[in-house]
Design a protein around this motif. Sequence first.
Motif, PDB file in Angstrom:
ATOM      1  N   PRO A 126      -2.158 -51.304 -21.954  1.00  0.00           N
ATOM      2  CA  PRO A 126      -2.619 -50.081 -21.285  1.00  0.00           C
ATOM      3  C   PRO A 126      -4.007 -50.181 -20.655  1.00  0.00           C
ATOM      4  O   PRO A 126      -4.564 -49.177 -20.241  1.00  0.00           O
ATOM      5  N   TRP A 127      -4.554 -51.384 -20.579  1.00  0.00           N
ATOM      6  CA  TRP A 127      -5.855 -51.555 -19.937  1.00  0.00           C
ATOM      7  C   TRP A 127      -5.671 -51.759 -18.446  1.00  0.00           C
ATOM      8  O   TRP A 127      -4.658 -52.317 -18.016  1.00  0.00           O
ATOM      9  N   THR A 128      -6.670 -51.333 -17.671  1.00  0.00           N
ATOM     10  CA  THR A 128      -6.660 -51.613 -16.242  1.00  0.00           C
ATOM     11  C   THR A 128      -8.103 -51.642 -15.740  1.00  0.00           C
ATOM     12  O   THR A 128      -8.996 -51.054 -16.361  1.00  0.00           O
ATOM     13  N   THR A 129      -8.319 -52.325 -14.623  1.00  0.00           N
ATOM     14  CA  THR A 129      -9.680 -52.473 -14.081  1.00  0.00           C
ATOM     15  C   THR A 129      -9.994 -51.263 -13.203  1.00  0.00           C
ATOM     16  O   THR A 129      -9.502 -51.159 -12.077  1.00  0.00           O
ATOM     17  N   LEU A 130     -10.810 -50.347 -13.720  1.00  0.00           N
ATOM     18  CA  LEU A 130     -11.021 -49.080 -13.008  1.00  0.00           C
ATOM     19  C   LEU A 130     -12.155 -49.150 -11.977  1.00  0.00           C
ATOM     20  O   LEU A 130     -12.144 -48.395 -11.010  1.00  0.00           O
ATOM     21  N   ALA A 131     -13.120 -50.001 -12.187  1.00  0.00           N
ATOM     22  CA  ALA A 131     -14.227 -50.126 -11.215  1.00  0.00           C
ATOM     23  C   ALA A 131     -14.975 -51.422 -11.455  1.00  0.00           C
ATOM     24  O   ALA A 131     -14.928 -51.981 -12.559  1.00  0.00           O
ATOM     25  N   ILE A 132     -15.650 -51.879 -10.409  1.00  0.00           N
ATOM     26  CA  ILE A 132     -16.539 -53.029 -10.551  1.00  0.00           C
ATOM     27  C   ILE A 132     -17.840 -52.705  -9.824  1.00  0.00           C
ATOM     28  O   ILE A 132     -17.894 -51.766  -9.018  1.00  0.00           O
ATOM     29  N   SER A 133     -18.875 -53.478 -10.102  1.00  0.00           N
ATOM     30  CA  SER A 133     -20.145 -53.321  -9.368  1.00  0.00           C
ATOM     31  C   SER A 133     -20.924 -54.626  -9.422  1.00  0.00           C
ATOM     32  O   SER A 133     -21.034 -55.237 -10.484  1.00  0.00           O
ATOM     33  N   ASN A 145      -2.283 -30.571 -20.363  1.00  0.00           N
ATOM     34  CA  ASN A 145      -1.024 -30.873 -19.665  1.00  0.00           C
ATOM     35  C   ASN A 145      -0.601 -32.334 -19.845  1.00  0.00           C
ATOM     36  O   ASN A 145       0.314 -32.805 -19.173  1.00  0.00           O
ATOM     37  N   GLY A 146      -1.299 -33.053 -20.727  1.00  0.00           N
ATOM     38  CA  GLY A 146      -0.919 -34.443 -21.026  1.00  0.00           C
ATOM     39  C   GLY A 146      -1.610 -35.488 -20.178  1.00  0.00           C
ATOM     40  O   GLY A 146      -1.434 -36.692 -20.418  1.00  0.00           O
ATOM     41  N   GLN A 147      -2.366 -35.036 -19.179  1.00  0.00           N
ATOM     42  CA  GLN A 147      -3.000 -35.991 -18.256  1.00  0.00           C
ATOM     43  C   GLN A 147      -4.144 -36.750 -18.951  1.00  0.00           C
ATOM     44  O   GLN A 147      -5.041 -36.124 -19.526  1.00  0.00           O
ATOM     45  N   PRO A 148      -4.134 -38.096 -18.901  1.00  0.00           N
ATOM     46  CA  PRO A 148      -5.211 -38.866 -19.548  1.00  0.00           C
ATOM     47  C   PRO A 148      -6.568 -38.634 -18.857  1.00  0.00           C
ATOM     48  O   PRO A 148      -6.615 -38.550 -17.635  1.00  0.00           O
ATOM     49  N   ILE A 149      -7.619 -38.574 -19.652  1.00  0.00           N
ATOM     50  CA  ILE A 149      -8.961 -38.253 -19.145  1.00  0.00           C
ATOM     51  C   ILE A 149      -9.772 -39.526 -18.849  1.00  0.00           C
ATOM     52  O   ILE A 149     -10.952 -39.466 -18.519  1.00  0.00           O
ATOM     53  N   VAL A 150      -9.092 -40.676 -18.931  1.00  0.00           N
ATOM     54  CA  VAL A 150      -9.808 -41.961 -18.901  1.00  0.00           C
ATOM     55  C   VAL A 150     -10.696 -42.131 -17.665  1.00  0.00           C
ATOM     56  O   VAL A 150     -11.799 -42.681 -17.761  1.00  0.00           O
ATOM     57  N   ASP A 151     -10.242 -41.660 -16.501  1.00  0.00           N
ATOM     58  CA  ASP A 151     -11.039 -41.848 -15.279  1.00  0.00           C
ATOM     59  C   ASP A 151     -12.404 -41.170 -15.396  1.00  0.00           C
ATOM     60  O   ASP A 151     -13.419 -41.721 -14.950  1.00  0.00           O
ATOM     61  N   GLY A 210     -10.432 -49.548 -18.337  1.00  0.00           N
ATOM     62  CA  GLY A 210     -10.132 -48.287 -19.013  1.00  0.00           C
ATOM     63  C   GLY A 210      -8.765 -48.370 -19.668  1.00  0.00           C
ATOM     64  O   GLY A 210      -7.888 -49.119 -19.211  1.00  0.00           O
ATOM     65  N   ASN A 211      -8.595 -47.577 -20.742  1.00  0.00           N
ATOM     66  CA  ASN A 211      -7.333 -47.577 -21.488  1.00  0.00           C
ATOM     67  C   ASN A 211      -6.786 -46.152 -21.498  1.00  0.00           C
ATOM     68  O   ASN A 211      -7.390 -45.260 -22.114  1.00  0.00           O
ATOM     69  N   HIS A 212      -5.659 -45.933 -20.807  1.00  0.00           N
ATOM     70  CA  HIS A 212      -5.126 -44.575 -20.663  1.00  0.00           C
ATOM     71  C   HIS A 212      -4.351 -44.114 -21.895  1.00  0.00           C
ATOM     72  O   HIS A 212      -3.931 -42.961 -21.971  1.00  0.00           O
ATOM     73  N   GLU A 213      -4.169 -45.017 -22.869  1.00  0.00           N
ATOM     74  CA  GLU A 213      -3.440 -44.614 -24.091  1.00  0.00           C
ATOM     75  C   GLU A 213      -4.384 -44.134 -25.188  1.00  0.00           C
ATOM     76  O   GLU A 213      -4.072 -43.181 -25.905  1.00  0.00           O
ATOM     77  N   ILE A 214      -5.519 -44.801 -25.323  1.00  0.00           N
ATOM     78  CA  ILE A 214      -6.421 -44.430 -26.441  1.00  0.00           C
ATOM     79  C   ILE A 214      -7.388 -43.314 -26.059  1.00  0.00           C
ATOM     80  O   ILE A 214      -8.207 -42.914 -26.871  1.00  0.00           O
ATOM     81  N   CYS A 215      -7.308 -42.821 -24.813  1.00  0.00           N
ATOM     82  CA  CYS A 215      -8.215 -41.746 -24.404  1.00  0.00           C
ATOM     83  C   CYS A 215      -7.636 -40.379 -24.792  1.00  0.00           C
ATOM     84  O   CYS A 215      -6.443 -40.265 -25.104  1.00  0.00           O
TER      85      CYS A 215
END
Length: 168
Positions: free
Chosen positions: A136-143, A89-95, A79-84
């Motif tokens: 700004p990428w991070t690994t949010l989940a795996i399966s 209130n400024g909180q990223p919706i990426v999750d 997920g990318n918290h910058e392009i979302c």
Amino acid sequence: MKFYDVIKSRRSIRGYLSKPIPGDALQRIGEAVSLSPSACNLQPWKFLIVVNPEFRQKICKVYNQPWLAQAPAIAVVFGNHEICWKRLNGQPIVDIDVGIAMEHLVLAAAAECLGSCWICAYDIAAMDEALQVTPPWTTLAISPLGYPAVKTEAPKRKPLSEVFEVMI
Ligand SMILES: Cc1cc2nc3c(=O)[nH]c(=O)nc-3n(C[C@H](O)[C@H](O)[C@H](O)COP(=O)(O)O)c2cc1C
């Protein structure tokens, strides 16, 4: 499978056959992911289906469970918290965006008779490092993805009346 049958048949699967996943099934799962909604349609995600054994081993070093290592493929979502889109209130919706898209993957997998299991209980920094993911990428989940080797009973849910209400 019909939609509600897919919903009912899906379980978190923790035991896999080594049988490979057909390419066309993966293609349909990818299309299901790309049809996922996201705030302002910004699609702040990238999915990687890891079949490569060396790469899967790197993931399994960070989330060390034998059933993950059994699976012939591991789905990873970044997920990318910058392009979302950001809340007022400024909180990223990426999750939320990534959660919906990942659930599209999980349900599409179930429709293909493939097992999956959401995994978030890993050290994110260690996973990002193993997969060479940088901000700004991070690994949010795996399966894991694969044909189930186990039959899993449905865990109990809260009573419907406790979690879902129709207010007239
Ligand atoms: C956001 C999220 C994170 C989860 N993380 C893990 C995890 O790290 N390891 C695991 O074994 N299961 C994980 N699960 C699976 C849950 O334990 C499982 O969905 C729950 O027990 C209900 O079982 P069911 O999926 O078979 O209905 C996760 C599920 C969700 C939705």
